[in-house]
Design a protein around this motif. Sequence first.
Motif, PDB file in Angstrom:
ATOM      1  N   ALA A  11       0.827  -1.208   0.000  1.00 15.81           N
ATOM      2  CA  ALA A  11       0.000   0.000   0.000  1.00 15.81           C
ATOM      3  C   ALA A  11       0.861   1.258   0.000  1.00 15.81           C
ATOM      4  N   GLY A  12       0.636   2.133  -0.953  1.00 15.21           N
ATOM      5  CA  GLY A  12       1.360   3.405  -0.988  1.00 15.21           C
ATOM      6  C   GLY A  12       2.845   3.258  -1.213  1.00 15.21           C
ATOM      7  N   THR A  13       3.236   2.375  -2.129  1.00 16.63           N
ATOM      8  CA  THR A  13       4.657   2.092  -2.353  1.00 16.63           C
ATOM      9  C   THR A  13       5.441   3.347  -2.731  1.00 16.63           C
ATOM     10  N   LYS A  14       4.885   4.147  -3.608  1.00 21.72           N
ATOM     11  CA  LYS A  14       5.593   5.333  -4.105  1.00 21.72           C
ATOM     12  C   LYS A  14       5.869   6.333  -2.990  1.00 21.72           C
ATOM     13  N   ILE A  15       4.851   6.670  -2.229  1.00 19.93           N
ATOM     14  CA  ILE A  15       5.028   7.679  -1.174  1.00 19.93           C
ATOM     15  C   ILE A  15       5.929   7.153  -0.063  1.00 19.93           C
ATOM     16  N   ARG A  16       5.830   5.862   0.252  1.00 18.41           N
ATOM     17  CA  ARG A  16       6.693   5.304   1.296  1.00 18.41           C
ATOM     18  C   ARG A  16       8.159   5.334   0.852  1.00 18.41           C
ATOM     19  N   HIS A  17       8.394   5.087  -0.428  1.00 20.09           N
ATOM     20  CA  HIS A  17       9.760   5.141  -0.944  1.00 20.09           C
ATOM     21  C   HIS A  17      10.323   6.556  -0.836  1.00 20.09           C
ATOM     22  N   GLU A  18       9.516   7.542  -1.189  1.00 16.63           N
ATOM     23  CA  GLU A  18       9.965   8.937  -1.119  1.00 16.63           C
ATOM     24  C   GLU A  18      10.266   9.344   0.324  1.00 16.63           C
ATOM     25  N   ILE A  19       9.397   8.964   1.243  1.00 12.01           N
ATOM     26  CA  ILE A  19       9.599   9.317   2.651  1.00 12.01           C
ATOM     27  C   ILE A  19      10.847   8.643   3.204  1.00 12.01           C
ATOM     28  N   ASN A  20      11.007   7.363   2.886  1.00 13.54           N
ATOM     29  CA  ASN A  20      12.163   6.624   3.383  1.00 13.54           C
ATOM     30  C   ASN A  20      13.471   7.217   2.882  1.00 13.54           C
ATOM     31  N   ARG A  21      13.493   7.681   1.661  1.00 11.87           N
ATOM     32  CA  ARG A  21      14.701   8.317   1.105  1.00 11.87           C
ATOM     33  C   ARG A  21      15.057   9.562   1.900  1.00 11.87           C
ATOM     34  N   ARG A  22      14.059  10.333   2.291  1.00 13.63           N
ATOM     35  CA  ARG A  22      14.319  11.560   3.052  1.00 13.63           C
ATOM     36  C   ARG A  22      14.786  11.227   4.475  1.00 13.63           C
ATOM     37  N   GLU A  29      16.524   8.534   5.344  1.00 14.96           N
ATOM     38  CA  GLU A  29      17.910   8.086   5.213  1.00 14.96           C
ATOM     39  C   GLU A  29      18.842   9.269   4.972  1.00 14.96           C
ATOM     40  N   LYS A  30      18.397  10.231   4.185  1.00 12.34           N
ATOM     41  CA  LYS A  30      19.210  11.419   3.927  1.00 12.34           C
ATOM     42  C   LYS A  30      19.439  12.208   5.213  1.00 12.34           C
ATOM     43  N   ALA A  31      18.384  12.347   6.009  1.00 13.80           N
ATOM     44  CA  ALA A  31      18.501  13.087   7.272  1.00 13.80           C
ATOM     45  C   ALA A  31      19.449  12.380   8.234  1.00 13.80           C
ATOM     46  N   ARG A  32      19.383  11.055   8.278  1.00 10.46           N
ATOM     47  CA  ARG A  32      20.254  10.295   9.184  1.00 10.46           C
ATOM     48  C   ARG A  32      21.727  10.449   8.811  1.00 10.46           C
ATOM     49  N   LEU A  33      21.998  10.627   7.525  1.00  5.44           N
ATOM     50  CA  LEU A  33      23.384  10.739   7.058  1.00  5.44           C
ATOM     51  C   LEU A  33      23.970  12.125   7.309  1.00  5.44           C
ATOM     52  N   ARG A  43      12.197  16.683  12.922  1.00  2.00           N
ATOM     53  CA  ARG A  43      12.065  18.022  12.361  1.00  2.00           C
ATOM     54  C   ARG A  43      12.823  18.155  11.037  1.00  2.00           C
ATOM     55  N   ARG A  44      13.990  17.541  10.973  1.00  6.45           N
ATOM     56  CA  ARG A  44      14.764  17.591   9.732  1.00  6.45           C
ATOM     57  C   ARG A  44      14.061  16.826   8.614  1.00  6.45           C
ATOM     58  N   VAL A  45      13.473  15.691   8.960  1.00  8.50           N
ATOM     59  CA  VAL A  45      12.753  14.903   7.965  1.00  8.50           C
ATOM     60  C   VAL A  45      11.565  15.687   7.420  1.00  8.50           C
ATOM     61  N   VAL A  46      10.823  16.352   8.301  1.00  6.77           N
ATOM     62  CA  VAL A  46       9.676  17.153   7.863  1.00  6.77           C
ATOM     63  C   VAL A  46      10.132  18.241   6.885  1.00  6.77           C
ATOM     64  N   ASN A  47      11.241  18.915   7.201  1.00  4.86           N
ATOM     65  CA  ASN A  47      11.748  19.959   6.304  1.00  4.86           C
ATOM     66  C   ASN A  47      12.143  19.400   4.947  1.00  4.86           C
ATOM     67  N   LEU A  48      12.781  18.233   4.947  1.00  3.60           N
ATOM     68  CA  LEU A  48      13.181  17.606   3.686  1.00  3.60           C
ATOM     69  C   LEU A  48      11.966  17.185   2.864  1.00  3.60           C
ATOM     70  N   LEU A  49      10.950  16.684   3.540  1.00  5.99           N
ATOM     71  CA  LEU A  49       9.730  16.271   2.836  1.00  5.99           C
ATOM     72  C   LEU A  49       9.010  17.474   2.249  1.00  5.99           C
ATOM     73  N   ARG A  50       8.965  18.560   2.994  1.00  2.00           N
ATOM     74  CA  ARG A  50       8.328  19.775   2.471  1.00  2.00           C
ATOM     75  C   ARG A  50       9.104  20.349   1.304  1.00  2.00           C
ATOM     76  N   ASP A  51      10.426  20.270   1.381  1.00  3.56           N
ATOM     77  CA  ASP A  51      11.253  20.733   0.260  1.00  3.56           C
ATOM     78  C   ASP A  51      10.945  19.937  -1.002  1.00  3.56           C
ATOM     79  N   LYS A  52      10.559  18.678  -0.819  1.00  2.00           N
ATOM     80  CA  LYS A  52      10.213  17.811  -1.944  1.00  2.00           C
ATOM     81  C   LYS A  52       8.805  18.079  -2.453  1.00  2.00           C
ATOM     82  N   GLY A  53       8.042  18.886  -1.722  1.00  2.00           N
ATOM     83  CA  GLY A  53       6.682  19.203  -2.138  1.00  2.00           C
ATOM     84  C   GLY A  53       5.621  18.357  -1.487  1.00  2.00           C
ATOM     85  N   LEU A  54       5.981  17.619  -0.438  1.00  2.00           N
ATOM     86  CA  LEU A  54       5.008  16.792   0.255  1.00  2.00           C
ATOM     87  C   LEU A  54       4.367  17.549   1.415  1.00  2.00           C
TER      88      LEU A  54
END
Length: 264
Positions: free
Chosen positions: A67-78, A80-84, A103-114
């Motif tokens: 369920a929701g493969t595309k959005i979960r992939h996008e969120i997971n990428r952000r 992982e990026k925040a953790r690095l 908080r960093r993940v939320v900012n990255l997701l918003r930058d992506k347009g989510l």
Amino acid sequence: MDSLEERVNSVLFHQPSDHDGTSINSPCFEYRFDADDDDSQNPAERKLYWESQHALLMEVLERHSLAGTKIRHEINRRIEKARLESDFCRCLKTDGCSTCLRRRVVNLLRDKGLTATLCTSKWRDTKKFPRGTHEYIEVIGSTPNRKKQVPFIVEVEFRDQFEIAKACEEYKKLVRQLPECYIGKPDYLSAIVRLVCDAAKRSMKEKGIHMGPWRKRSFMLMKWSASIEKWEFMESSNKSSMQIRQPHDSCSLQLAAVPAVVVT
């Protein structure tokens, strides 16, 4: 005995009845499996119980993964990026912290347009449960025809929520099957929480350990109640023209005014 399909559907689609006013914020909200059986030490019954719980969890996780493969992939990428990133934590802690990570993940997701929001569920003291708060991330998606919004809960430390120091080996094995980070719809999260908390109750009963109120299903579900209640209301609204009720909890921030990603 019910088939695996029937039991999974029972877990996934169980909803508190509206006529009795029961909700996930009510101390009386419990969904019972087999953890209260008196013959928990019977080897055959014990083996059947743990095999059943494992099969149920695997089936729910498999459905969740589709369920929701595309959005979960996008969120997971952000995530992982925040953790690095070495400087996401503003608390000056050596290893960072989950609060700053969210908080960093939320900012990255918003930058992506989510449409990403930090949410906080809060609950008061009751006779059964201590007061508390819990912060998590919510991302709003939509169906392909954009006629329906779909909330996705993001819990960056999901598996850690169920760790128990003196658990039996079967329970530890069950918890190891959980994703480290949960990204998915509220209904799948509710089903997983009910399954694992029931197993925790069984494990503690086998070990002769008292189960603290913070381990119970109703308490655990309150951690994500802001989104779970929203989802329950949205599902009910699709089936009937029920009167809008005010939720007990709400997101701590308003949703960002940006397009929602399409759920596929």
